[in-house]
Write a protein that holds these residues in place. Sequence first.
Motif, PDB file in Angstrom:
ATOM      1  N   ILE A  22     -40.779   5.658  -5.870  1.00 33.48           N
ATOM      2  CA  ILE A  22     -41.081   7.030  -5.432  1.00 33.48           C
ATOM      3  C   ILE A  22     -42.113   7.681  -6.345  1.00 33.48           C
ATOM      4  CG2 ILE A  22     -40.093   9.349  -5.228  1.00 33.48           C
ATOM      5  CD1 ILE A  22     -37.506   7.878  -4.213  1.00 33.48           C
ATOM      6  N   VAL A  23     -41.918   7.534  -7.645  1.00 37.52           N
ATOM      7  CA  VAL A  23     -42.843   8.144  -8.617  1.00 37.52           C
ATOM      8  C   VAL A  23     -44.197   7.428  -8.599  1.00 37.52           C
ATOM      9  CG1 VAL A  23     -43.248   8.537 -11.080  1.00 37.52           C
ATOM     10  CG2 VAL A  23     -41.008   9.060 -10.083  1.00 37.52           C
ATOM     11  N   ASP A  24     -44.181   6.099  -8.696  1.00 35.87           N
ATOM     12  CA  ASP A  24     -45.433   5.327  -8.765  1.00 35.87           C
ATOM     13  C   ASP A  24     -46.291   5.496  -7.518  1.00 35.87           C
ATOM     14  OD1 ASP A  24     -44.590   4.439 -11.240  1.00 35.87           O
ATOM     15  OD2 ASP A  24     -44.202   2.372 -10.592  1.00 35.87           O
ATOM     16  N   GLN A  25     -45.638   5.556  -6.350  1.00 35.31           N
ATOM     17  CA  GLN A  25     -46.380   5.663  -5.090  1.00 35.31           C
ATOM     18  C   GLN A  25     -46.603   7.108  -4.649  1.00 35.31           C
ATOM     19  OE1 GLN A  25     -47.761   2.917  -3.641  1.00 35.31           O
ATOM     20  NE2 GLN A  25     -46.979   1.940  -5.487  1.00 35.31           N
ATOM     21  N   LYS A  26     -46.084   8.045  -5.452  1.00 36.01           N
ATOM     22  CA  LYS A  26     -46.214   9.476  -5.129  1.00 36.01           C
ATOM     23  C   LYS A  26     -45.721   9.765  -3.707  1.00 36.01           C
ATOM     24  CE  LYS A  26     -50.056  10.201  -8.313  1.00 36.01           C
ATOM     25  NZ  LYS A  26     -50.209   8.897  -8.927  1.00 36.01           N
ATOM     26  N   ILE A  27     -44.493   9.331  -3.427  1.00 36.93           N
ATOM     27  CA  ILE A  27     -43.901   9.522  -2.107  1.00 36.93           C
ATOM     28  C   ILE A  27     -43.696  11.016  -1.880  1.00 36.93           C
ATOM     29  CG2 ILE A  27     -41.897   9.040  -0.643  1.00 36.93           C
ATOM     30  CD1 ILE A  27     -43.731   6.592  -1.275  1.00 36.93           C
ATOM     31  N   PRO A  28     -44.231  11.553  -0.782  1.00 37.03           N
ATOM     32  CA  PRO A  28     -44.127  12.995  -0.525  1.00 37.03           C
ATOM     33  C   PRO A  28     -42.757  13.374   0.052  1.00 37.03           C
ATOM     34  CG  PRO A  28     -45.308  11.946   1.264  1.00 37.03           C
ATOM     35  CD  PRO A  28     -45.035  10.867   0.241  1.00 37.03           C
ATOM     36  N   LEU A  29     -42.404  14.624  -0.149  1.00 34.60           N
ATOM     37  CA  LEU A  29     -41.226  15.181   0.510  1.00 34.60           C
ATOM     38  C   LEU A  29     -41.584  15.481   1.962  1.00 34.60           C
ATOM     39  CD1 LEU A  29     -40.075  17.712  -2.219  1.00 34.60           C
ATOM     40  CD2 LEU A  29     -39.056  15.498  -1.705  1.00 34.60           C
ATOM     41  N   PRO A  30     -40.655  15.412   2.862  1.00 32.82           N
ATOM     42  CA  PRO A  30     -39.282  14.952   2.697  1.00 32.82           C
ATOM     43  C   PRO A  30     -39.231  13.427   2.734  1.00 32.82           C
ATOM     44  CG  PRO A  30     -39.621  15.563   4.971  1.00 32.82           C
ATOM     45  CD  PRO A  30     -40.909  15.865   4.243  1.00 32.82           C
ATOM     46  N   TYR A  31     -38.168  12.877   2.139  1.00 29.63           N
ATOM     47  CA  TYR A  31     -37.895  11.455   2.269  1.00 29.63           C
ATOM     48  C   TYR A  31     -36.392  11.245   2.366  1.00 29.63           C
ATOM     49  CZ  TYR A  31     -37.335  11.587  -2.871  1.00 29.63           C
ATOM     50  OH  TYR A  31     -36.973  11.892  -4.156  1.00 29.63           O
ATOM     51  N   VAL A  32     -36.013  10.074   2.852  1.00 26.66           N
ATOM     52  CA  VAL A  32     -34.604   9.723   3.018  1.00 26.66           C
ATOM     53  C   VAL A  32     -34.320   8.484   2.188  1.00 26.66           C
ATOM     54  CG1 VAL A  32     -32.813   9.015   4.652  1.00 26.66           C
ATOM     55  CG2 VAL A  32     -34.562  10.658   5.369  1.00 26.66           C
ATOM     56  N   LEU A  33     -33.268   8.563   1.383  1.00 22.01           N
ATOM     57  CA  LEU A  33     -32.780   7.409   0.628  1.00 22.01           C
ATOM     58  C   LEU A  33     -31.529   6.871   1.315  1.00 22.01           C
ATOM     59  CD1 LEU A  33     -33.017   8.762  -3.012  1.00 22.01           C
ATOM     60  CD2 LEU A  33     -34.273   6.810  -2.102  1.00 22.01           C
ATOM     61  N   HIS A  34     -31.414   5.557   1.364  1.00 21.58           N
ATOM     62  CA  HIS A  34     -30.241   4.930   1.957  1.00 21.58           C
ATOM     63  C   HIS A  34     -29.694   3.879   0.992  1.00 21.58           C
ATOM     64  CE1 HIS A  34     -27.954   2.048   4.321  1.00 21.58           C
ATOM     65  NE2 HIS A  34     -27.665   3.085   5.090  1.00 21.58           N
ATOM     66  N   PHE A  35     -28.420   4.010   0.650  1.00 25.26           N
ATOM     67  CA  PHE A  35     -27.725   3.033  -0.181  1.00 25.26           C
ATOM     68  C   PHE A  35     -26.764   2.275   0.732  1.00 25.26           C
ATOM     69  CE2 PHE A  35     -29.238   6.133  -3.094  1.00 25.26           C
ATOM     70  CZ  PHE A  35     -29.447   5.478  -4.298  1.00 25.26           C
ATOM     71  N   ARG A  36     -26.961   0.968   0.862  1.00 25.89           N
ATOM     72  CA  ARG A  36     -26.177   0.176   1.810  1.00 25.89           C
ATOM     73  C   ARG A  36     -24.893  -0.353   1.200  1.00 25.89           C
ATOM     74  NH1 ARG A  36     -25.719  -5.349   3.819  1.00 25.89           N
ATOM     75  NH2 ARG A  36     -25.063  -5.192   5.985  1.00 25.89           N
ATOM     76  N   LYS A  37     -23.849  -0.262   1.973  1.00 21.88           N
ATOM     77  CA  LYS A  37     -22.585  -0.931   1.663  1.00 21.88           C
ATOM     78  C   LYS A  37     -22.338  -1.914   2.793  1.00 21.88           C
ATOM     79  CE  LYS A  37     -17.784  -0.324   0.459  1.00 21.88           C
ATOM     80  NZ  LYS A  37     -17.835  -0.905  -0.869  1.00 21.88           N
ATOM     81  N   ALA A  38     -22.365  -3.188   2.472  1.00 21.68           N
ATOM     82  CA  ALA A  38     -22.157  -4.222   3.484  1.00 21.68           C
ATOM     83  C   ALA A  38     -20.736  -4.132   4.010  1.00 21.68           C
ATOM     84  CB  ALA A  38     -22.425  -5.598   2.882  1.00 21.68           C
ATOM     85  N   THR A  39     -20.600  -3.987   5.328  1.00 23.05           N
ATOM     86  CA  THR A  39     -19.279  -3.890   5.933  1.00 23.05           C
ATOM     87  C   THR A  39     -18.974  -5.087   6.825  1.00 23.05           C
ATOM     88  OG1 THR A  39     -20.238  -2.524   7.689  1.00 23.05           O
ATOM     89  CG2 THR A  39     -19.151  -1.369   5.889  1.00 23.05           C
ATOM     90  N   VAL A  40     -19.980  -5.580   7.521  1.00 21.48           N
ATOM     91  CA  VAL A  40     -19.752  -6.679   8.455  1.00 21.48           C
ATOM     92  C   VAL A  40     -20.417  -7.965   7.962  1.00 21.48           C
ATOM     93  CG1 VAL A  40     -20.186  -7.490  10.800  1.00 21.48           C
ATOM     94  CG2 VAL A  40     -19.513  -5.130  10.406  1.00 21.48           C
ATOM     95  N   SER A  41     -21.548  -7.850   7.338  1.00 20.99           N
ATOM     96  CA  SER A  41     -22.289  -9.030   6.893  1.00 20.99           C
ATOM     97  C   SER A  41     -22.441  -8.996   5.377  1.00 20.99           C
ATOM     98  CB  SER A  41     -23.667  -9.057   7.552  1.00 20.99           C
ATOM     99  OG  SER A  41     -24.403  -7.940   7.123  1.00 20.99           O
ATOM    100  N   ASN A  42     -22.997 -10.053   4.858  1.00 19.34           N
ATOM    101  CA  ASN A  42     -23.267 -10.113   3.427  1.00 19.34           C
ATOM    102  C   ASN A  42     -24.407  -9.168   3.054  1.00 19.34           C
ATOM    103  OD1 ASN A  42     -21.342 -12.150   3.068  1.00 19.34           O
ATOM    104  ND2 ASN A  42     -22.825 -13.730   3.627  1.00 19.34           N
ATOM    105  N   ALA A  43     -24.585  -8.988   1.761  1.00 19.47           N
ATOM    106  CA  ALA A  43     -25.708  -8.190   1.270  1.00 19.47           C
ATOM    107  C   ALA A  43     -26.991  -8.994   1.497  1.00 19.47           C
ATOM    108  CB  ALA A  43     -25.522  -7.872  -0.199  1.00 19.47           C
ATOM    109  N   MET A  44     -27.854  -8.468   2.354  1.00 18.44           N
ATOM    110  CA  MET A  44     -29.139  -9.101   2.642  1.00 18.44           C
ATOM    111  C   MET A  44     -30.202  -8.019   2.618  1.00 18.44           C
ATOM    112  SD  MET A  44     -28.199 -11.628   5.780  1.00 18.44           S
ATOM    113  CE  MET A  44     -26.468 -11.590   6.179  1.00 18.44           C
ATOM    114  N   GLU A  45     -31.321  -8.314   1.959  1.00 18.14           N
ATOM    115  CA  GLU A  45     -32.375  -7.306   1.818  1.00 18.14           C
ATOM    116  C   GLU A  45     -32.777  -6.701   3.150  1.00 18.14           C
ATOM    117  OE1 GLU A  45     -35.526  -9.372  -0.198  1.00 18.14           O
ATOM    118  OE2 GLU A  45     -34.784  -8.719  -2.157  1.00 18.14           O
TER     119      GLU A  45
END
Length: 122
Positions: free
Chosen positions: A56-79
């Motif tokens: 966010i800082v390096d790329q100077k991401i403008p507001l607004p933005y959305v952050l998403h933190f994933r919790k795997a519920t059905v499948s494994n952790a995959m990028e």
Amino acid sequence: MCVIILVEDEKFVPDAEILRKCQEDSGEGVGIGWYQDNVPHFKKGMKGPDEAMKFIVDQKIPLPYVLHFRKATVSNAMEYLTHPFRISKEGLNDLEGSAPEGLLFHNGTFMQWKRYALQLAL
């Protein structure tokens, strides 16, 4: 469940403590979505809040933005399962890019996502 944070105002940017708590609760990957030149953009599959905030800082991401933190519920952790998802027939597994058709964030298991995403893309 996943954690989704909408950041709209410089006064309310989540601090490191909040982001680390999000990572503790939902730590299978971080994604971000934002607008650049009126086109949605995204990057996902980041390993944690430090990597996300550096981006966010390096790329100077403008507001607004959305952050998403994933919790795997059905499948494994995959990028590529970190949100956001591109609403398109193409590039569903891309880890970054633009998405003129739009982006999808959700919380919980969305079993029919592909059907709805493809309908929206038509």
